[in-house]
Scaffold this motif. Sequence first.
Motif, PDB file in Angstrom:
ATOM      1  N   GLU A 181      13.554-112.692 -18.207  1.00  0.00           N
ATOM      2  CA  GLU A 181      12.475-111.813 -18.106  1.00  0.00           C
ATOM      3  C   GLU A 181      11.491-112.664 -17.263  1.00  0.00           C
ATOM      4  O   GLU A 181      11.958-113.672 -17.082  1.00  0.00           O
ATOM      5  CB  GLU A 181      11.722-111.241 -19.400  1.00  0.00           C
ATOM      6  CG  GLU A 181      11.363-112.333 -20.078  1.00  0.00           C
ATOM      7  CD  GLU A 181      10.724-111.980 -21.599  1.00  0.00           C
ATOM      8  OE1 GLU A 181      10.976-110.840 -21.785  1.00  0.00           O
ATOM      9  OE2 GLU A 181       9.913-112.553 -22.267  1.00  0.00           O
ATOM     10  N   GLY A 182      10.242-112.232 -17.175  1.00  0.00           N
ATOM     11  CA  GLY A 182       9.177-112.884 -16.570  1.00  0.00           C
ATOM     12  C   GLY A 182       9.542-113.255 -15.093  1.00  0.00           C
ATOM     13  O   GLY A 182       9.101-114.596 -14.861  1.00  0.00           O
ATOM     14  N   SER A 183      10.035-112.475 -14.285  1.00  0.00           N
ATOM     15  CA  SER A 183      10.305-112.802 -12.823  1.00  0.00           C
ATOM     16  C   SER A 183       9.037-113.289 -12.150  1.00  0.00           C
ATOM     17  O   SER A 183       7.926-112.642 -12.027  1.00  0.00           O
ATOM     18  CB  SER A 183      10.787-111.607 -12.190  1.00  0.00           C
ATOM     19  OG  SER A 183      12.012-111.208 -12.810  1.00  0.00           O
ATOM     20  N   PHE A 184       9.083-114.284 -11.321  1.00  0.00           N
ATOM     21  CA  PHE A 184       8.083-114.895 -10.544  1.00  0.00           C
ATOM     22  C   PHE A 184       8.558-115.596  -9.500  1.00  0.00           C
ATOM     23  O   PHE A 184       9.127-116.757  -9.583  1.00  0.00           O
ATOM     24  CB  PHE A 184       6.985-115.846 -11.278  1.00  0.00           C
ATOM     25  CG  PHE A 184       5.713-115.988 -10.487  1.00  0.00           C
ATOM     26  CD1 PHE A 184       4.611-115.002 -10.613  1.00  0.00           C
ATOM     27  CD2 PHE A 184       5.625-117.052  -9.641  1.00  0.00           C
ATOM     28  CE1 PHE A 184       3.456-115.293 -10.067  1.00  0.00           C
ATOM     29  CE2 PHE A 184       4.411-117.535  -8.936  1.00  0.00           C
ATOM     30  CZ  PHE A 184       3.398-116.444  -9.236  1.00  0.00           C
ATOM     31  N   PRO A 185       8.540-114.920  -8.355  1.00  0.00           N
ATOM     32  CA  PRO A 185       8.885-115.462  -6.986  1.00  0.00           C
ATOM     33  C   PRO A 185       7.993-116.121  -6.219  1.00  0.00           C
ATOM     34  O   PRO A 185       6.635-116.108  -6.034  1.00  0.00           O
ATOM     35  CB  PRO A 185       9.448-114.304  -6.097  1.00  0.00           C
ATOM     36  CG  PRO A 185       8.247-113.203  -6.564  1.00  0.00           C
ATOM     37  CD  PRO A 185       7.821-113.551  -8.007  1.00  0.00           C
ATOM     38  N   ILE A 186       8.331-117.387  -5.401  1.00  0.00           N
ATOM     39  CA  ILE A 186       7.549-117.919  -4.555  1.00  0.00           C
ATOM     40  C   ILE A 186       8.442-118.265  -3.338  1.00  0.00           C
ATOM     41  O   ILE A 186       9.757-118.286  -3.602  1.00  0.00           O
ATOM     42  CB  ILE A 186       6.897-119.369  -5.076  1.00  0.00           C
ATOM     43  CG1 ILE A 186       8.051-120.201  -5.641  1.00  0.00           C
ATOM     44  CG2 ILE A 186       6.009-118.996  -6.251  1.00  0.00           C
ATOM     45  CD1 ILE A 186       7.624-121.484  -6.179  1.00  0.00           C
ATOM     46  N   LYS A 187       8.005-118.662  -2.244  1.00  0.00           N
ATOM     47  CA  LYS A 187       8.641-119.150  -1.084  1.00  0.00           C
ATOM     48  C   LYS A 187       8.078-120.629  -0.688  1.00  0.00           C
ATOM     49  O   LYS A 187       6.859-120.852  -0.460  1.00  0.00           O
ATOM     50  CB  LYS A 187       8.317-118.337   0.226  1.00  0.00           C
ATOM     51  CG  LYS A 187       9.273-118.492   1.266  1.00  0.00           C
ATOM     52  CD  LYS A 187       9.209-117.332   2.317  1.00  0.00           C
ATOM     53  CE  LYS A 187       9.780-117.816   3.429  1.00  0.00           C
ATOM     54  NZ  LYS A 187       9.925-116.677   4.764  1.00  0.00           N
ATOM     55  N   VAL A 188       9.043-121.536  -0.518  1.00  0.00           N
ATOM     56  CA  VAL A 188       8.532-122.889  -0.410  1.00  0.00           C
ATOM     57  C   VAL A 188       9.735-123.381   0.815  1.00  0.00           C
ATOM     58  O   VAL A 188      10.719-123.350   0.791  1.00  0.00           O
ATOM     59  CB  VAL A 188       8.717-123.676  -1.412  1.00  0.00           C
ATOM     60  CG1 VAL A 188       8.360-125.147  -1.132  1.00  0.00           C
ATOM     61  CG2 VAL A 188       7.825-123.348  -2.830  1.00  0.00           C
ATOM     62  N   ASN A 189       9.084-123.926   2.044  1.00  0.00           N
ATOM     63  CA  ASN A 189       9.809-124.422   3.083  1.00  0.00           C
ATOM     64  C   ASN A 189      11.053-123.387   3.363  1.00  0.00           C
ATOM     65  O   ASN A 189      12.041-124.123   3.677  1.00  0.00           O
ATOM     66  CB  ASN A 189      10.435-125.700   2.768  1.00  0.00           C
ATOM     67  CG  ASN A 189       9.262-126.881   2.613  1.00  0.00           C
ATOM     68  OD1 ASN A 189       8.165-126.711   3.058  1.00  0.00           O
ATOM     69  ND2 ASN A 189       9.435-127.830   1.508  1.00  0.00           N
ATOM     70  N   GLY A 190      10.607-122.217   3.480  1.00  0.00           N
ATOM     71  CA  GLY A 190      11.671-121.360   4.028  1.00  0.00           C
ATOM     72  C   GLY A 190      12.701-120.886   2.918  1.00  0.00           C
ATOM     73  O   GLY A 190      13.416-120.013   3.157  1.00  0.00           O
ATOM     74  N   ILE A 191      12.551-121.307   1.743  1.00  0.00           N
ATOM     75  CA  ILE A 191      13.394-121.174   0.656  1.00  0.00           C
ATOM     76  C   ILE A 191      12.810-120.127  -0.360  1.00  0.00           C
ATOM     77  O   ILE A 191      11.647-120.434  -0.722  1.00  0.00           O
ATOM     78  CB  ILE A 191      13.995-122.360  -0.247  1.00  0.00           C
ATOM     79  CG1 ILE A 191      14.625-123.187   1.058  1.00  0.00           C
ATOM     80  CG2 ILE A 191      14.850-121.988  -1.164  1.00  0.00           C
ATOM     81  CD1 ILE A 191      16.054-122.674   1.504  1.00  0.00           C
ATOM     82  N   TYR A 192      13.465-119.007  -0.660  1.00  0.00           N
ATOM     83  CA  TYR A 192      12.965-118.236  -1.805  1.00  0.00           C
ATOM     84  C   TYR A 192      13.344-118.850  -3.264  1.00  0.00           C
ATOM     85  O   TYR A 192      14.622-118.776  -3.560  1.00  0.00           O
ATOM     86  CB  TYR A 192      13.514-116.999  -1.588  1.00  0.00           C
ATOM     87  CG  TYR A 192      12.992-116.136  -0.400  1.00  0.00           C
ATOM     88  CD1 TYR A 192      11.935-115.560  -0.263  1.00  0.00           C
ATOM     89  CD2 TYR A 192      13.785-116.295   0.721  1.00  0.00           C
ATOM     90  CE1 TYR A 192      11.562-114.823   1.027  1.00  0.00           C
ATOM     91  CE2 TYR A 192      13.353-115.763   2.123  1.00  0.00           C
ATOM     92  CZ  TYR A 192      12.421-115.193   2.005  1.00  0.00           C
ATOM     93  OH  TYR A 192      11.859-114.622   3.344  1.00  0.00           O
TER      94      TYR A 192
END
Length: 445
Positions: A203-214
């Motif tokens: 649970e608790g999905s939290f997405p970020i994008k860093v240097n082109g990587i998800y």
Amino acid sequence: MKNVLQLLIVLLLLCASINAQNPLVTDIFTADPTARVFNGKLYVYPSHDIVPEEGVQAPDFCMPDYHMYSLEGGNTWKDYGVVLDQNSVPWGKKNSYGMWAPDCIKKGDTYYYYYPAEPLDKSSFRRIGVGTSKNPTGPFKWEKNYIKGVEGIDPGLLLDDNGKAYLYFGGGEKLYVTPLKDNMKEIAAKPIKIEGLPAGYKEGSFPIKVNGIYYLTFAHVFANEGYTIAYATSNNPLGPFTYRGKIMDNLGNGTNHHSVVNYKGKWILFYHWWEISGYNKLRSMRADYMTFKEDGSIARVKPTLRGIGAPTIGEKIQVDRYNDISGAKTSFVGGNEPIGWMVTNTKMMSNVRFNNVDFASGSAKKIVARVASGQRIGSMEVRLGNPKGDLIAEFPIKYTGGWNSWQTIETNLLKKVSGMQNIVVVFKSVWGADKIVNLNWLMLK
């Protein structure tokens, strides 16, 4: 048990200080913190645990509403009060006490606040709704119905570089993702199961994008360990993802729910624990710094007392949330003090170090201490850097009426100090003294 917890709530409400050392907030219970930076300012959107009143039939987690916070200065969290009450959800069941983890994101000049709630129409365990505002602190205008086609909990939002937005959600064996339409209130395609994640409850999905990587960060339960915070990576926001390991180990018998944000060039992991209540259904949000390695992996985060933030002039320095301690201990503060901790069992030459105090331009002239002492001989030195560093202040220790009888004392700074400094408090008395003083907090003035 319930009466004890209700008394604890009363004590919490008497607490006047809201500080950025761990836990971040001590006047109410806060969990599931989603942190966001808007226009250079740090905000947190958590859920809210309470003790149910007698006669209230609530689930294990009793969560009636949402608060929100912003970081003011270097160390103070401002509470904006109730953002959304359970009985103000247009499409929600009344008195459900199930207002779980929310999120808030900005697109264009509008802020979108997403939240799960139990629907009145009983169409699902939880649906996800949204509200809009021109201000990150609201007020929000709540959509009259939930987002069609989405069933689940824990909304996590990603706004990609091209302006496309994605909603991640779900709990159980499966997590889901769906693109949103430009209006941010409808899905643009049917949700898909996120592939490549490990088996087990998630649970608790939290997405970020860093240097082109998800990066998809999420709570992951191991059968022999319990809740952990884990992450997976992909070259596509829809996946498939590759599991990369844990960000944080299990903290004990209970949940963990998190978010990740970059604030002033530093990555921060927000999460929750329950050290104030001692009960895993009454949680308190925390934060610690997180680092990416050169290969893009995330270094394991160990929870600290010190947490984040840099207290400056006029803000309390909670010394018990130390970076290092020698010859002393910490415990819950006694007497009529607001709930929290203190440095105690101080002996001759014992010391405690607290890093990153912001002396700003050097305008502070005094330093204040909140102390209690049951004896009459001793002193407390404040030094820079280490126990033998430059002496910048010295407090004489006197009898205050007992170890739970608190007084606020102050003394002059012995020299001008500016910039960010690590401070060390050194305790002195006659050799053989078992206790010198209990110290709650310091403050530059």
